[in-house]
Design a protein around this motif. Structure first.
Motif, mmCIF file in Angstrom:
data_model
loop_
_atom_site.group_PDB
_atom_site.id
_atom_site.type_symbol
_atom_site.label_atom_id
_atom_site.label_comp_id
_atom_site.label_asym_id
_atom_site.label_seq_id
_atom_site.Cartn_x
_atom_site.Cartn_y
_atom_site.Cartn_z
ATOM 1 N N LEU A 8 60.814 -84.839 46.210
ATOM 2 C CA LEU A 8 61.312 -83.497 46.486
ATOM 3 C C LEU A 8 60.794 -83.010 47.873
ATOM 4 C CD1 LEU A 8 60.937 -81.863 43.021
ATOM 5 C CD2 LEU A 8 62.924 -82.770 43.998
ATOM 6 N N SER A 9 59.623 -83.525 47.999
ATOM 7 C CA SER A 9 58.818 -82.942 49.387
ATOM 8 C C SER A 9 59.676 -83.470 50.551
ATOM 9 C CB SER A 9 57.392 -83.461 49.356
ATOM 10 O OG SER A 9 57.332 -84.897 49.494
ATOM 11 N N GLN A 10 60.519 -84.437 50.273
ATOM 12 C CA GLN A 10 61.452 -84.904 51.551
ATOM 13 C C GLN A 10 62.718 -84.326 51.623
ATOM 14 O OE1 GLN A 10 60.970 -89.037 50.103
ATOM 15 N NE2 GLN A 10 60.352 -89.602 52.085
ATOM 16 N N LEU A 11 62.950 -83.403 50.621
ATOM 17 C CA LEU A 11 64.272 -82.648 50.537
ATOM 18 C C LEU A 11 64.323 -81.385 51.124
ATOM 19 C CD1 LEU A 11 65.694 -83.813 46.842
ATOM 20 C CD2 LEU A 11 65.868 -85.069 49.463
ATOM 21 N N SER A 12 65.347 -80.844 51.535
ATOM 22 C CA SER A 12 65.634 -79.537 51.995
ATOM 23 C C SER A 12 65.632 -78.722 50.863
ATOM 24 C CB SER A 12 66.997 -79.427 52.645
ATOM 25 O OG SER A 12 68.017 -79.604 52.010
ATOM 26 N N GLY A 13 65.549 -77.191 51.197
ATOM 27 C CA GLY A 13 65.534 -76.369 49.931
ATOM 28 C C GLY A 13 66.907 -76.424 49.541
ATOM 29 N N GLY A 14 67.971 -76.584 50.360
ATOM 30 C CA GLY A 14 69.261 -76.556 49.459
ATOM 31 C C GLY A 14 69.228 -77.736 48.465
ATOM 32 N N LEU A 15 69.025 -78.984 48.945
ATOM 33 C CA LEU A 15 69.067 -80.220 48.115
ATOM 34 C C LEU A 15 68.215 -80.020 46.667
ATOM 35 C CD1 LEU A 15 68.910 -82.898 50.943
ATOM 36 C CD2 LEU A 15 70.864 -82.307 49.288
ATOM 37 N N LEU B 145 70.349 -68.657 45.321
ATOM 38 C CA LEU B 145 70.836 -68.663 46.725
ATOM 39 C C LEU B 145 69.720 -68.003 47.811
ATOM 40 C CD1 LEU B 145 74.634 -67.547 46.732
ATOM 41 C CD2 LEU B 145 73.580 -70.004 46.336
ATOM 42 N N ALA B 146 68.729 -67.792 46.893
ATOM 43 C CA ALA B 146 67.805 -67.094 47.790
ATOM 44 C C ALA B 146 66.966 -68.302 48.619
ATOM 45 C CB ALA B 146 66.547 -66.674 46.788
ATOM 46 N N ASN B 147 66.757 -67.799 49.947
ATOM 47 C CA ASN B 147 65.985 -68.538 51.024
ATOM 48 C C ASN B 147 66.608 -69.919 51.224
ATOM 49 O OD1 ASN B 147 63.794 -66.853 50.762
ATOM 50 N ND2 ASN B 147 63.165 -67.848 48.798
ATOM 51 N N LEU B 148 67.991 -69.879 50.952
ATOM 52 C CA LEU B 148 68.880 -70.908 51.543
ATOM 53 C C LEU B 148 69.648 -70.581 52.793
ATOM 54 C CD1 LEU B 148 70.362 -72.474 48.048
ATOM 55 C CD2 LEU B 148 68.134 -73.306 49.304
ATOM 56 N N ASP B 149 69.845 -71.598 53.513
ATOM 57 C CA ASP B 149 70.767 -71.247 54.751
ATOM 58 C C ASP B 149 72.090 -71.282 54.411
ATOM 59 O OD1 ASP B 149 71.661 -74.073 54.597
ATOM 60 O OD2 ASP B 149 70.254 -74.739 56.087
ATOM 61 N N LEU B 150 73.067 -70.784 55.318
ATOM 62 C CA LEU B 150 74.301 -70.690 55.081
ATOM 63 C C LEU B 150 75.124 -71.771 54.589
ATOM 64 C CD1 LEU B 150 76.789 -68.670 54.851
ATOM 65 C CD2 LEU B 150 77.226 -69.343 57.210
ATOM 66 N N ALA B 151 74.940 -72.936 55.099
ATOM 67 C CA ALA B 151 75.477 -74.096 54.257
ATOM 68 C C ALA B 151 75.236 -74.651 53.178
ATOM 69 C CB ALA B 151 75.233 -75.507 55.757
ATOM 70 N N VAL C 84 67.681 -72.490 35.352
ATOM 71 C CA VAL C 84 67.235 -72.824 36.764
ATOM 72 C C VAL C 84 66.325 -71.594 37.132
ATOM 73 C CG1 VAL C 84 67.644 -73.384 39.040
ATOM 74 C CG2 VAL C 84 69.185 -74.393 37.277
ATOM 75 N N PRO C 85 65.237 -71.652 36.963
ATOM 76 C CA PRO C 85 64.283 -70.358 37.523
ATOM 77 C C PRO C 85 64.332 -70.196 38.867
ATOM 78 C CG PRO C 85 62.851 -72.105 36.671
ATOM 79 C CD PRO C 85 64.177 -72.550 36.567
ATOM 80 N N GLN C 86 63.837 -68.937 39.384
ATOM 81 C CA GLN C 86 63.974 -68.799 40.786
ATOM 82 C C GLN C 86 62.616 -69.728 41.623
ATOM 83 O OE1 GLN C 86 63.529 -64.894 42.028
ATOM 84 N NE2 GLN C 86 63.675 -65.011 44.383
ATOM 85 N N SER C 87 61.520 -69.833 40.657
ATOM 86 C CA SER C 87 60.293 -70.605 41.043
ATOM 87 C C SER C 87 60.400 -72.088 40.856
ATOM 88 C CB SER C 87 59.089 -69.853 40.318
ATOM 89 O OG SER C 87 59.229 -70.218 38.817
ATOM 90 N N TYR C 88 61.540 -72.518 40.564
ATOM 91 C CA TYR C 88 61.626 -73.970 40.519
ATOM 92 C C TYR C 88 60.884 -74.896 41.510
ATOM 93 C CZ TYR C 88 63.462 -78.760 39.864
ATOM 94 O OH TYR C 88 63.541 -80.224 39.816
ATOM 95 N N THR C 89 61.111 -74.644 42.940
ATOM 96 C CA THR C 89 60.733 -75.387 43.832
ATOM 97 C C THR C 89 59.310 -75.129 43.661
ATOM 98 O OG1 THR C 89 61.163 -73.851 45.374
ATOM 99 C CG2 THR C 89 62.830 -75.547 44.893
#
Length: 303
Positions: A140-147, A170-176, A83-88
């Motif tokens: 994917l455009s409808q999903l949050s970063g965590g999803l 975990l970069a750029n994800l909120d705590l939850a 899973v690369p950091q640039s996946y999204t």
């Protein structure tokens, strides 16, 4: 998942990497056991992502060797989920979660590919495991970063890898979302025995599941179990700023910078023997470890 017969998942022998005529790191001599969860830690520019690329055979070693799952680097990639950091940013955001996960089996983003019932079932199982099965038909455009991060993990899992490698998951994800991602990684390790390697800046959220770390210090990679890595002097040297390994009265553990802390203050820390009790060791039952890890994860920190 079938367990790999070798005791060591990753073995480096006198390994070094050069980029643009500059040695990034050298004298890499360490091995990482199967079934462990390992962080790669170090400051920016020390070669954390470079190490993963070398393990995948994407960057040649200048000297030495790297053996992954019993094969030379790059020869066992069919058994590695990455899973690369640039996946999204790299993947088409118009794809649905299911289509994205299926890429882990089809290996192509372009043209028509008729998926089989078996492939779709595998994709569903991976999405169900990561908790996104109900999002299968969302783009994917409808999903949050965590999803989206969990979609990326499901895509890496769909081909039943023996080793999962994640670059800053975990970069750029909120705590939850960070906690949800760590929960998935904990299940992969505890329930499937999967070996996991994670590039990480902040150890805190990962502490409940880490068994060891590769730390890039003074131009050399070193591997140690977490009871050795969780040392204030070592982490201070590693990060170039005062760091403490602090525990609360409840037993929660934090790795924290302390720029304003007077040098003569002794932090409330555990010694190495105490810290070792927070991590899984041979002989500890899987159920006990899973339950304690889940409690620590729900608490947000190791205990």
């Amino acid at each position: 998942m079938q367990e790999h017969p070798a005791q060591e998942c990753i073995v480096f022998k006198d390994a070094s990497v050069e980029r643009s005529g500059r040695i990034i790191w050298s004298h890499g001599n360490f091995s990482i056991p199967n079934g462990t969860v390992t962080a790669i830690v170090g400051t920016n520019g020390t070669g954390k992502t470079t190490m993963m690329n070398a393990e995948l055979g994407l960057i040649p070693l200048k000297t030495g060797s790297a053996t992954i799952l019993g094969k030379p680097a790059g020869k066992a990639n069919e058994s590695i989920g990455y899973v690369p950091q640039s996946y999204t940013s790299d993947i088409d955001s118009n794809l649905t979660a299911e289509q994205s996960v299926l890429l882990g089996l089809t290996g192509t983003r372009f043209g028509l590919h008729i998926t089989t019932e078996t492939e779709r079932r595998k994709a569903y199982e991976a999405m169900d495991f990561t908790g996104i099965a109900d999002k299968a038909h969302m783009r994917l455009s409808q999903l949050s970063g965590g999803l989206r991060q969990r979609v990326a993990i499901a895509q890496a899992l769909v081909a039943d890898p023996k080793l999962l490698m994640l670059d800053e998951p975990l970069a750029n994800l909120d705590l939850a979302s960070q906690r949800a991602t760590v929960h998935v990684l904990a299940r992969l390790n505890h329930e499937l025995g999967m070996t996991i390697k994670v590039v990480a800046h902040d150890l805190n959220m990962l502490l409940p599941i880490l068994t060891g770390a590769v730390y890039l210090l003074d131009g050399h990679p070193h591997y140690a179990e977490m009871n050795t890595v969780l040392d204030a002097d070592l982490l201070t040297h590693l990060y170039g700023t005062t760091v403490q390994v602090v525990t609360t009265p409840q037993g929660d553990m934090f790795v924290t910078p302390s720029a304003d802390e007077p040098q003569d203050v002794t932090p409330d820390t555990h010694n190495a023997e105490d810290v070792a009790k927070f991590h899984h060791h041979p002989g500890q039952t899987e159920d006990t470890h899973s339950d304690s890890a889940m409690k620590r994860t729900e608490g947000g920190r190791a205990s």
